[in-house]
Design an enzyme around this catalytic site. Structure first.
Site, short mmCIF file in Angstrom:
data_model
loop_
_atom_site.label_atom_id
_atom_site.label_comp_id
_atom_site.label_asym_id
_atom_site.label_seq_id
_atom_site.Cartn_x
_atom_site.Cartn_y
_atom_site.Cartn_z
N ARG A 7 0.81 -1.22 0.00
CA ARG A 7 0.00 0.00 0.00
C ARG A 7 0.84 1.27 0.00
NH1 ARG A 7 -3.01 1.44 5.72
NH2 ARG A 7 -1.27 1.05 7.13
N SER A 54 -6.68 5.27 4.17
CA SER A 54 -6.30 3.91 3.82
C SER A 54 -6.61 3.04 5.03
CB SER A 54 -4.81 3.83 3.46
OG SER A 54 -4.42 2.50 3.23
N SER A 55 -7.56 2.13 4.89
CA SER A 55 -8.00 1.30 6.02
C SER A 55 -6.90 0.37 6.48
CB SER A 55 -9.24 0.50 5.63
OG SER A 55 -10.30 1.34 5.29
N MET A 56 -7.07 -0.17 7.67
CA MET A 56 -6.13 -1.16 8.18
C MET A 56 -6.00 -2.31 7.17
SD MET A 56 -7.34 -1.52 12.15
CE MET A 56 -6.08 -2.75 12.54
N PRO A 57 -4.77 -2.72 6.83
CA PRO A 57 -4.63 -3.84 5.90
C PRO A 57 -5.40 -5.09 6.32
CG PRO A 57 -2.53 -2.73 6.15
CD PRO A 57 -3.46 -2.09 7.14
#
Length: 393
Positions: free
Chosen positions: A40, A102-105
Site C-alpha cells: 500500500r 487507507s484502512s487497516m490492511p
C-alpha cells in the site's frame, strides 16, 4: 536512513505483515500473492496521518521529512488518514473530521476474503480512496473486471495517478457510488468501503442473483459499524446476511449524521423536559465501548433515527440522545457505583424510555451477540432480524 534504505526496509516489513496476517487467518492463500505484489506504500500521499491505536490519535507523517517513519507506517497494520474535512483542511496538524483514508490492511483483506471472488468475476467497488484495494482486485482479476467509484474528484484523481504508476488499470469513475454504475453491470461482487446507514437498493439491482455485497453497516445511533456480507437472492429482488466483525469506517457523505445541539435546547437545559430516574448503568448499556458492545448494535435497531453522544469525566459518564426526525432529546449523568441516576427527556419520543425498553428486550432474549443479528434489503427498504430472516426485530 535514506529514502531508498527506508523503502527496502518497508518491503521487508510488508512481507512480515503479510506473514502475520496469514497466521491470523485474515490474509487468505488466494489473496497472498496480490498482497505481496501490491504494497500500500505506493498508494499513500507524501503527507499522511497514521492512527495510533493506543492513544486514539493521529499525527502527521511526512515522507520527505522522515522517510523511515513514513515507510514504517505504510507497512504497519493501522488506518491512515489521507484527507481531512472533505479537502478543506490545510497545514499538517490533524483536521476536524477525517474524510478519506487507507484502512487497516487486516480489515481490507478480511473484506476481500469475504467477497469470495473467482476468476472471471466482475467487481464494483464503492469508495476508491487511495486506490489500493482497487489495485489488489485488479492484480487478482484484471483491470477490465474492476470498476471503482469515488465521490471526491481530488481523491479520485490521486487514486488514478497511483494506479497508473503501479501499472494497474481498473475503470476509475468520479460520482455518487451509492447509485452504482449500471452501464458496466451487473456485477458478481460489490464491495463498499464507506460506512452505510441505509443500503441503496440500486446496489442489489446491479449485483447478479447469488452475488455478494460486502460492506460496513451500522445504525445512526453511533459511529460504529459491523461488516455485513449480503447474499442476493436467486430472484434478484432481495439480499440478506449476518452482521460480523466490528469496525468503524468513514461514513458515506450523503449518509452522515450530525445534529446542532443548540437547536434542541434553545432556552437552555433542561427546557421543558421532564425528569425521572433510571437504573441503567454505563457498563450495562455499553457506553464505555460503543464500537463493539452488542447492546448498542441492538439499540440502534430498536431505537431508530436517534444519535447517541457520550463523554466520560472522572467517575461520571454523560449521555445525550437526539431524535433525528424531531426535536426529542434525553440526557443522563451516570456515576460509577450509583444505582439510580436522574434522566431528563423531552417530548414527543421520550428517547431514554425507548433505550431502556431496548435493553429489556435484549436481556429478555438472553443478551444475544451482535453476530446473531442480520439485515435484509428489499425494494421497500431494510429490516433487521435475529438468527433467521423470518425473526424480524
Amino acid at each position: 536512513m535514506t529514502g531508498d534504505e527506508s523503502e527496502r526496509r518497508a518491503r521487508s516489513d510488508w512481507t512480515a505483515l503479510g506473514r502475520t496476517l496469514r497466521e491470523r487467518g485474515v490474509l487468505t492463500a488466494d489473496w497472498a500473492p496480490s498482497f505481496e505484489a501490491v504494497p500500500r506504500a505506493g498508494f499513500l500521499p507524501e503527507v499522511m496521518w497514521p492512527y495510533d491505536m493506543g492513544s486514539r490519535t493521529s499525527a502527521v507523517c511526512d515522507r520527505n521529512a522522515d522517510p523511515a517513519r513514513w515507510y514504517a507506517a505504510a507497512a504497519t497494520n493501522v488506518p491512515i488518514t489521507t484527507q481531512w474535512d472533505d479537502g478543506r483542511h490545510t497545514g499538517t496538524a490533524p483536521g476536524r473530521v477525517p474524510t478519506s483514508s487507507s484502512s487497516m490492511p487486516s480489515v481490507v483483506m478480511e473484506m476481500l476474503a469475504a467477497l469470495d471472488v473467482r476468476d472471471g468475476h466482475r467487481v464494483l467497488e464503492i469508495g476508491t480512496g487511495t486506490g489500493w484495494a482497487a489495485a489488489l482486485l485488479t492484480h487478482r482479476l484484471g483491470g477490465d473486471r474492476v470498476v471503482t467509484v469515488e465521490v471526491d474528484a481530488t481523491v479520485a484523481a490521486s487514486a488514478r495517478a497511483a494506479l497508473d504508476r503501479a501499472g494497474r488499470h481498473p475503470t476509475v469513475l468520479t460520482g455518487d457510488g451509492l447509485l452504482g454504475h449500471p452501464d458496466q453491470g451487473p456485477y458478481d461482487r460489490t464491495v463498499i468501503t464507506a460506512g452505510l446507514r441505509q443500503v441503496p437498493y440500486a446496489l442489489v439491482e446491479q449485483t447478479v442473483p447469488g452475488g455478494l455485497i460486502v460492506m460496513p453497516w451500522g445504525s445512526s445511533l453511533t459511529t460504529a459499524d459491523r461488516l455485513v456480507r449480503l447474499v442476493v437472492a436467486e430472484d434478484g429482488r432481495t439480499a440478506c446476511g449476518h452482521l460480523t466483525t466490528p469496525v468503524e469506517f468513514m461514513k458515506a457523505r450523503s449518509q452522515r449524521v450530525q445534529v446542532d445541539q443548540g437547536a434542541y435546547l434553545p432556552d437552555g437545559f433542561p427546557g421543558g423536559a421532564t425528569a425521572s430516574s433510571t437504573g441503567l448503568t454505563a457498563s450495562e448499556a455499553g457506553f464505555e465501548e460503543p464500537w463493539s458492545h452488542p447492546f448498542l448494535t441492538v439499540a440502534g435497531l430498536l431505537v431508530p433515527d436517534c444519535l447517541l453522544l457520550r463523554d466520560r469525566r472522572g467517575d461520571t459518564v454523560s449521555v445525550w440522545l437526539y431524535g433525528l426526525t424531531d426535536r426529542s432529546w434525553a440526557a443522563a449523568l451516570l456515576t460509577d457505583g450509583v444505582a439510580r441516576s436522574t434522566v431528563h427527556q423531552s417530548d414527543p419520543r421520550h428517547l431514554w424510555d425507548e433505550l431502556t425498553g431496548a435493553h429489556r428486550w435484549w436481556t429478555g432474549h438472553g443478551s444475544p451477540s451482535a453476530e446473531r443479528f442480520g439485515i435484509t434489503v428489499t425494494p421497500e427498504g431494510g429490516t433487521a432480524w435475529l438468527d433467521d430472516p423470518v425473526r424480524t426485530v
